[in-house]
Design a protein around this motif. Structure first.
Motif, mmCIF file in Angstrom:
data_model
loop_
_atom_site.group_PDB
_atom_site.id
_atom_site.type_symbol
_atom_site.label_atom_id
_atom_site.label_comp_id
_atom_site.label_asym_id
_atom_site.label_seq_id
_atom_site.Cartn_x
_atom_site.Cartn_y
_atom_site.Cartn_z
ATOM 1 N N ASN A 23 4.888 29.458 2.400
ATOM 2 C CA ASN A 23 5.013 27.428 2.476
ATOM 3 C C ASN A 23 4.344 27.387 3.475
ATOM 4 O O ASN A 23 4.799 27.635 4.699
ATOM 5 C CB ASN A 23 6.315 27.208 1.911
ATOM 6 C CG ASN A 23 5.424 26.333 1.366
ATOM 7 O OD1 ASN A 23 4.277 25.696 0.751
ATOM 8 N ND2 ASN A 23 6.591 24.579 0.723
ATOM 9 N N LYS A 24 3.689 26.199 3.758
ATOM 10 C CA LYS A 24 3.317 24.729 4.885
ATOM 11 C C LYS A 24 2.828 25.546 6.107
ATOM 12 O O LYS A 24 2.945 25.073 7.472
ATOM 13 C CB LYS A 24 4.769 25.274 5.316
ATOM 14 C CG LYS A 24 5.866 23.971 4.675
ATOM 15 C CD LYS A 24 7.352 23.968 5.444
ATOM 16 C CE LYS A 24 7.633 22.489 4.344
ATOM 17 N NZ LYS A 24 9.589 22.399 4.525
ATOM 18 N N ILE A 25 1.145 26.955 5.692
ATOM 19 C CA ILE A 25 1.154 27.117 6.003
ATOM 20 C C ILE A 25 0.292 26.891 6.731
ATOM 21 O O ILE A 25 -0.891 27.178 7.940
ATOM 22 C CB ILE A 25 -0.512 28.614 5.712
ATOM 23 C CG1 ILE A 25 -1.119 28.357 4.223
ATOM 24 C CG2 ILE A 25 1.510 29.892 5.525
ATOM 25 C CD1 ILE A 25 -1.543 29.416 4.179
ATOM 26 N N ASP A 26 -0.536 25.302 5.953
ATOM 27 C CA ASP A 26 -0.957 23.951 6.752
ATOM 28 C C ASP A 26 -0.173 23.918 8.347
ATOM 29 O O ASP A 26 -1.128 22.465 8.846
ATOM 30 C CB ASP A 26 -1.358 22.728 5.840
ATOM 31 C CG ASP A 26 -0.483 22.745 5.429
ATOM 32 O OD1 ASP A 26 0.965 23.270 5.299
ATOM 33 O OD2 ASP A 26 -0.697 21.360 5.182
ATOM 34 N N ARG A 27 0.473 24.202 8.802
ATOM 35 C CA ARG A 27 1.945 23.362 9.350
ATOM 36 C C ARG A 27 1.475 24.528 10.543
ATOM 37 O O ARG A 27 1.181 25.728 9.591
ATOM 38 C CB ARG A 27 3.326 22.800 9.037
ATOM 39 C CG ARG A 27 2.471 21.704 8.608
ATOM 40 C CD ARG A 27 4.165 21.517 7.897
ATOM 41 N NE ARG A 27 4.462 20.181 6.798
ATOM 42 C CZ ARG A 27 5.572 19.676 6.817
ATOM 43 N NH1 ARG A 27 6.250 20.715 7.060
ATOM 44 N NH2 ARG A 27 5.502 19.580 5.209
ATOM 45 N N GLU A 28 1.745 23.897 11.823
ATOM 46 C CA GLU A 28 1.797 25.190 13.073
ATOM 47 C C GLU A 28 2.666 25.913 12.927
ATOM 48 O O GLU A 28 4.166 25.700 12.451
ATOM 49 C CB GLU A 28 2.189 24.744 14.148
ATOM 50 C CG GLU A 28 0.726 24.189 15.088
ATOM 51 C CD GLU A 28 -0.327 24.444 14.764
ATOM 52 O OE1 GLU A 28 0.190 25.870 15.709
ATOM 53 O OE2 GLU A 28 -1.095 24.214 15.046
ATOM 54 N N GLY A 29 2.968 27.495 12.366
ATOM 55 C CA GLY A 29 4.007 28.356 11.960
ATOM 56 C C GLY A 29 3.942 29.612 12.876
ATOM 57 O O GLY A 29 2.499 29.781 14.040
ATOM 58 N N ARG A 30 4.807 30.374 11.781
ATOM 59 C CA ARG A 30 4.490 31.788 13.114
ATOM 60 C C ARG A 30 3.453 32.899 12.617
ATOM 61 O O ARG A 30 2.568 32.448 11.282
ATOM 62 C CB ARG A 30 5.854 32.957 12.566
ATOM 63 C CG ARG A 30 7.031 31.725 13.072
ATOM 64 C CD ARG A 30 8.404 32.317 12.490
ATOM 65 N NE ARG A 30 8.830 33.923 12.282
ATOM 66 C CZ ARG A 30 10.131 34.466 11.917
ATOM 67 N NH1 ARG A 30 10.832 33.470 11.835
ATOM 68 N NH2 ARG A 30 9.950 35.298 12.369
ATOM 69 N N ASP A 31 2.978 33.552 13.285
ATOM 70 C CA ASP A 31 1.671 34.486 13.173
ATOM 71 C C ASP A 31 1.951 35.576 12.219
ATOM 72 O O ASP A 31 3.373 35.775 11.407
ATOM 73 C CB ASP A 31 1.805 35.567 14.399
ATOM 74 C CG ASP A 31 0.487 36.373 14.162
ATOM 75 O OD1 ASP A 31 -0.357 36.198 14.205
ATOM 76 O OD2 ASP A 31 0.863 37.302 13.389
ATOM 77 N N PRO A 32 1.575 35.452 11.207
ATOM 78 C CA PRO A 32 1.875 35.840 9.017
ATOM 79 C C PRO A 32 2.323 37.401 9.345
ATOM 80 O O PRO A 32 3.003 37.598 8.653
ATOM 81 C CB PRO A 32 0.499 35.558 7.897
ATOM 82 C CG PRO A 32 -0.912 36.155 9.611
ATOM 83 C CD PRO A 32 -0.545 35.108 10.435
ATOM 84 N N LEU A 33 1.420 38.158 10.151
ATOM 85 C CA LEU A 33 2.126 39.779 10.456
ATOM 86 C C LEU A 33 3.248 40.358 11.228
ATOM 87 O O LEU A 33 3.792 40.385 10.868
ATOM 88 C CB LEU A 33 1.072 40.417 11.312
ATOM 89 C CG LEU A 33 -0.448 40.636 11.321
ATOM 90 C CD1 LEU A 33 -1.260 41.732 12.538
ATOM 91 C CD2 LEU A 33 -0.806 42.127 9.685
#
Length: 525
Positions: free
Chosen positions: A140-150
């Motif tokens: 969730n919350k990938i529209d915010r700054e987050g960690r690399d998906p890999l």
């Protein structure tokens, strides 16, 4: 609401698990919105009239903004009937969550894209693993700054020992977020930017080679990462998922309603229908003709104006019909189910029929307890619904002694719900309450005051922990109780409990009385 008479193969009963603040309540609302169960975003959180559709309805939940009780919501999507159990996110309510997980066939694990796998998520995952519950992961919350998906996928692989199979892939994150693209299967794929923007492509390769995508500052790196994932990760395997070895992963944003439809589609396509339920003397098969079920939760005063009391029963076999008589195996008594209900949070509708997999609300007045098994006559007892030894024990002080009877009734109600454990010392008259986490004490005092009008104070009882005691030889147990009456109490089921002042005293008792079993859990029911 819908036709409940269809077979159990059309049921999908699942829980949502997460660490607090990962977005579980928002996701619950958006699942209901996407399915058409509600029409306006925000209905789960509104005040006033709209608060009737709220999943977090208890006053203390509203004040603190957390989920404490497990809400049950039934809705229809793509021709299937979905029973969603929204579990408490707070660690202090792990016992309620564990009981909820005994009633589901699959789970959605919500992970915050910026924080990854957090402590409570890991604990709840381990409970799912113990019960072989298959899990779909929603990042969730990938529209915010987050960690690399890999990096997130690697953490799931390493920390949870699960294979991962992405069903969607994020196109940028935070301020660069451009949406997600579906990546599973060989047919058409969709790029979703928000709830109202969804563009179809003939294939994933068609999307990846789209006009200018590889040269785009955001899409280019996202597609490169997707290529790495496709080449290094296994394809989705239904058998591996249902055995608990693989988790399909949906990247999305519940707040922006991105990935919600993909998640619902995954539940319908992959989540198992009702599974056999562990029981004695043998597991209960969902296709069996005799009606059976068990009480996973009891909630009193959902409607304070009516002082109602509802038992939530997970049906495990048969076709239940309104007006049936079912036997409570614990008491041996029959009860007529006159007004069974399906729930959407505080909304309720009386139903005529239900089948295995459904969660049915049964109004009752203290005749049912958490863990009770109901059948058409067979002496079958569902197993695996635990009570845990409390980690905090307090003495209840009642300022207004005129309310002694009200207090006894209120504590009995809340103990039947699983909010607290109640002990009556063999020497002395003051009630003792035991809980797993400190927040449960706040809930206890709040509900006693608000719902029962019985304000209390909780004081130190001088005990640190408790253990149920048993012995193979009844004479050994009797001798132990007589020798330790000052530290003995009875729980609400009249089972003997040893109260220890500290870990040393517990250890000493265990060494001194080797014939006694000091139990940290007991089976409810």
């Amino acid at each position: 609401m819908f036709d409940a008479a269809t077979g159990h193969s059309r049921r999908r009963t699942f829980a949502i698990i997460s660490h607090p603040d990962a977005g579980k309540t928002t996701l619950t609302e958006k699942l209901l919105l996407e399915s058409g169960a509600i029409r306006l975003a925000g209905q789960v959180k509104e005040r006033g009239e709209r608060r009737r559709t709220r999943s977090d309805w208890m006053e203390i939940e509203q004040k603190r903004g957390i989920s404490i009780s497990s809400s049950v919501m039934t809705f229809e999507y793509n021709g299937l009937i979905l029973n969603l159990l929204d579990t408490p996110g707070h660690a202090d309510f792990s016992e309620d969550t564990y009981r909820t997980l005994t009633a589901v066939d699959s789970a959605i694990m919500v992970i915050d894209a910026a924080k990854g796998i957090e402590a409570q998520t890991r604990k709840l995952f381990e409970v799912c693993r113990l019960r072989d519950i298959p899990i779909i992961t929603f990042v969730n919350k990938i529209d915010r700054e987050g960690r690399d998906p890999l990096e997130i996928l690697d953490e799931i692989i390493e920390a949870l020992a699960l294979d991962v199979a992405p069903l969607t892939w994020p196109l940028g994150m935070g301020t660069d977020f451009k949406g997600i693209v579906s990546v599973s299967g060989d047919g058409p794929v969709a790029m979703t930017t928000n709830a109202r923007s969804r563009k179809e492509f003939d294939s994933l390769d068609d999307f990846m080679m789209g006009s200018g995508h590889l040269e785009d500052r955001v899409l280019g790196p996202a597609i490169e990462a997707l290529e790495i994932a496709r080449s290094s990760l296994p394809s989705f395997d239904l058998k591996s998922y249902r055995e608990g070895h693989m988790t399909p992963v949906v990247f999305g944003s519940a707040m922006r309603e991105v990935g919600v439809r993909d998640l619902l589609d995954a539940i319908c396509a992959f989540a198992p229908p009702p599974l056999p339920q562990p029981a004695e003397p043998k597991p209960i098969e969902p296709a069996a003709s005799e009606v059976s079920g068990f009480v996973l939760k009891i909630q009193a005063n959902m409607d304070p104006n009516h002082r109602d009391r509802v038992a939530f029963v997970r049906l495990t076999s048969g076709v239940f019909k309104r007006g049936m008589k079912l036997k409570n195996v614990r008491t041996g008594k029959d009860m007529k189910i006159a007004a069974p209900m399906f729930f959407f949070a505080r909304e309720r509708e009386v139903i005529e029929e239900a089948v295995a997999g459904d969660i049915v609300g049964i109004p009752n007045h203290g005749t049912l307890s958490v863990g009770d098994t109901l059948t058409e006559g067979s002496d079958i007892s569902v197993t695996g619904i635990p009570s845990f030894a409390p980690e905090l024990i307090r003495r209840v002080r009642l300022p207004d002694t005129m309310k002694t009877k009200q207090l006894a009734r209120a504590l009995s109600d809340l103990a039947e719900e699983g909010v607290t454990q109640v002990f009556r010392p063999m020497i002395g008259s003051a009630w003792l309450v035991g809980v797993v986490g400190a927040l449960q004490l706040d809930v206890l005092t709040s509900r006693l005051d608000v719902e029962y009008n019985v304000p209390v104070a909780l004081e130190s009882a001088g005990f640190e922990t408790a253990r149920w005691v048993a012995a193979d030889d009844p004479a050994d147990l009797t001798r132990f109780i007589e020798s330790n009456r000052g530290a003995m109490a009875l729980d609400r089921s009249e089972r003997p409990v040893f109260l220890a002042r500290n870990s040393w005293e517990l250890s000493y008792a265990q060494k001194t009385y080797p014939a006694i079993h000091f139990l940290t859990t007991r089976n409810r029911g």
